[in-house]
Design a protein around this motif. Structure first.
Motif, PDB file in Angstrom:
ATOM      1  N   THR B  58       0.835  -1.201   0.000  1.00  0.00           N
ATOM      2  CA  THR B  58       0.000   0.000   0.000  1.00  0.00           C
ATOM      3  C   THR B  58       0.867   1.247   0.000  1.00  0.00           C
ATOM      4  OG1 THR B  58      -0.066  -0.018   2.396  1.00  0.00           O
ATOM      5  CG2 THR B  58      -1.892  -1.062   1.280  1.00  0.00           C
ATOM      6  N   TYR B  59       0.305   2.313  -0.527  1.00  0.00           N
ATOM      7  CA  TYR B  59       0.969   3.616  -0.433  1.00  0.00           C
ATOM      8  C   TYR B  59      -0.113   4.684  -0.348  1.00  0.00           C
ATOM      9  CZ  TYR B  59      -0.035   3.709  -5.485  1.00  0.00           C
ATOM     10  OH  TYR B  59      -0.658   3.661  -6.692  1.00  0.00           O
ATOM     11  N   LEU B  60       0.249   5.820   0.219  1.00  0.00           N
ATOM     12  CA  LEU B  60      -0.731   6.900   0.357  1.00  0.00           C
ATOM     13  C   LEU B  60      -0.583   7.863  -0.812  1.00  0.00           C
ATOM     14  CD1 LEU B  60      -0.555   7.719   4.161  1.00  0.00           C
ATOM     15  CD2 LEU B  60      -2.445   6.648   2.934  1.00  0.00           C
ATOM     16  N   GLN B  61      -1.713   8.339  -1.311  1.00  0.00           N
ATOM     17  CA  GLN B  61      -1.647   9.323  -2.390  1.00  0.00           C
ATOM     18  C   GLN B  61      -2.654  10.436  -2.145  1.00  0.00           C
ATOM     19  OE1 GLN B  61      -2.651   8.527  -6.686  1.00  0.00           O
ATOM     20  NE2 GLN B  61      -0.422   8.405  -6.784  1.00  0.00           N
ATOM     21  N   GLU B  62      -2.210  11.635  -2.401  1.00  0.00           N
ATOM     22  CA  GLU B  62      -3.087  12.802  -2.245  1.00  0.00           C
ATOM     23  C   GLU B  62      -4.325  12.633  -3.113  1.00  0.00           C
ATOM     24  OE1 GLU B  62      -2.315  15.626  -0.370  1.00  0.00           O
ATOM     25  OE2 GLU B  62      -0.578  14.492   0.372  1.00  0.00           O
ATOM     26  N   SER B  63      -5.424  13.181  -2.612  1.00  0.00           N
ATOM     27  CA  SER B  63      -6.643  13.139  -3.408  1.00  0.00           C
ATOM     28  C   SER B  63      -7.193  14.556  -3.473  1.00  0.00           C
ATOM     29  CB  SER B  63      -7.642  12.199  -2.731  1.00  0.00           C
ATOM     30  OG  SER B  63      -8.941  12.695  -2.848  1.00  0.00           O
TER      31      SER B  63
END
Lengths: 203, 101
Positions: B58-63
């Motif tokens: 998993t990785y976090l991405q701006e939305s």
């Protein structure tokens, strides 16, 4: 008409997460946080997509059930990593809540088998210890004539019996150990197999 | 396939979707529950398990709408697993087809 069901208050995001959190008691902080975050994010995105909180909560399912599943998954993981009676019991108890272990058909035989294994283990131990005791007695007998009576059996025979008994006991223990390992594995497999079956109407 | 079926199939669905492109949890859940009747909540434990088993990461991405999202992507191990699950599924399908004919 029976409208008991429709009178039940609808769950929103707050109630859902609170209920989930309450039912996740006992898990490590990290595991709990990760699980709660997943569902919280689900609510946030769902609301962005113009869904109602109560609708999202309903589609997610029963938080109590979700918590039970999550607990069982983590218990299985632990039991696979480190084999111990405590860990496997936690798996069994977590499964009980989900109805995987039918009380009569599964729990009975399970504890029956567990009892047999403990019995076998005890037998192995006592055989080994009596063997060792006989060997020790053989050594001590000539020195402590007034305490140990060998009943006229010759010393070599005493040693032979002692060594025979002790080694038989050890073999017995090793055998029981392997049977226990198999039993452990099968129990985990059984629970995992049940995990793989989804009941789509869970309430 | 209305009441009981194997989660193994869900593993395959998740991997197949992620093979096309990375997804965030909500997206995955919607895609699957649109076709297969499951509680939306059932999928998250599967995602966590697949991640722990090393098939997903998993990785976090701006939305642009709200906080950053957790995206799931397939690892190399996950791609291999997908191949194997797909073969199993095709094989199973063939056998059932044979009986249906």
């Amino acid at each position: 008409m029976n409208n008991q069901r429709s009178r039940k208050p609808l769950r929103g995001k707050k109630q859902f997460l609170e209920e989930l959190s309450k039912n996740l008691r006992g898990l490590s902080k990290e595991d709990k946080r990760e699980i709660l975050e997943d569902y919280e994010a689900h609510f946030i995105i769902g609301k962005k997509k113009k869904r109602k909180e109560s609708e999202i909560a309903k589609a997610l399912g029963n938080p109590k059930q979700i918590a039970k599943h999550a607990k069982l998954e983590l218990a299985i993981e632990k039991a696979e990593k480190k084999k111990s009676i405590g860990n496997i019991s936690r798996v069994i108890f977590a499964s009980l809540g989900l109805g995987f272990f039918n009380l009569i058909f599964m729990i009975g035989p399970f504890f029956g088998l567990l009892g047999i294994l403990i019995g076998l283990l005890a037998t192995g131990f006592s055989l080994t210890i009596s063997g060792i005791a006989i060997i020790v007695a053989g050594f001590l007998a000539p020195l402590m004539v007034e305490f140990i009576a060998l009943g006229g059996i010759s010393l070599p025979l005493i040693f032979l019996v002692g060594i025979g008994l002790a080694s038989f006991g050890l073999l017995f223990l090793i055998g029981t150990f392997y049977v226990s390992k198999g039993f452990y594995k099968i129990t985990l497999k059984y629970v995992k197999f049940n995990m793989k079956i989804i009941r789509s109407e869970e309430e | 396939m209305d009441t009981q079926f194997k989660k193994g199939v869900l593993d395959l669905c998740v991997i197949a979707i992620l093979k096309k492109h990375d997804c965030y949890g909500y997206e995955l859940v919607q895609k699957i529950s649109k076709t297969i009747a499951i509680s939306e909540g059932t999928l998250y434990p599967i995602l966590r398990r697949l991640k722990k088993e090393g098939y997903l990461e998993t990785y976090l991405q701006e939305s642009n709408e709200g906080p950053s999202r957790k995206y799931y992507s397939l690892t190399k191990k996950g791609k291999e697993k997908g191949k194997k699950l797909k073969e199993d599924w095709k094989d199973f399908e063939k056998k059932v087809d044979k009986i249906l004919k």
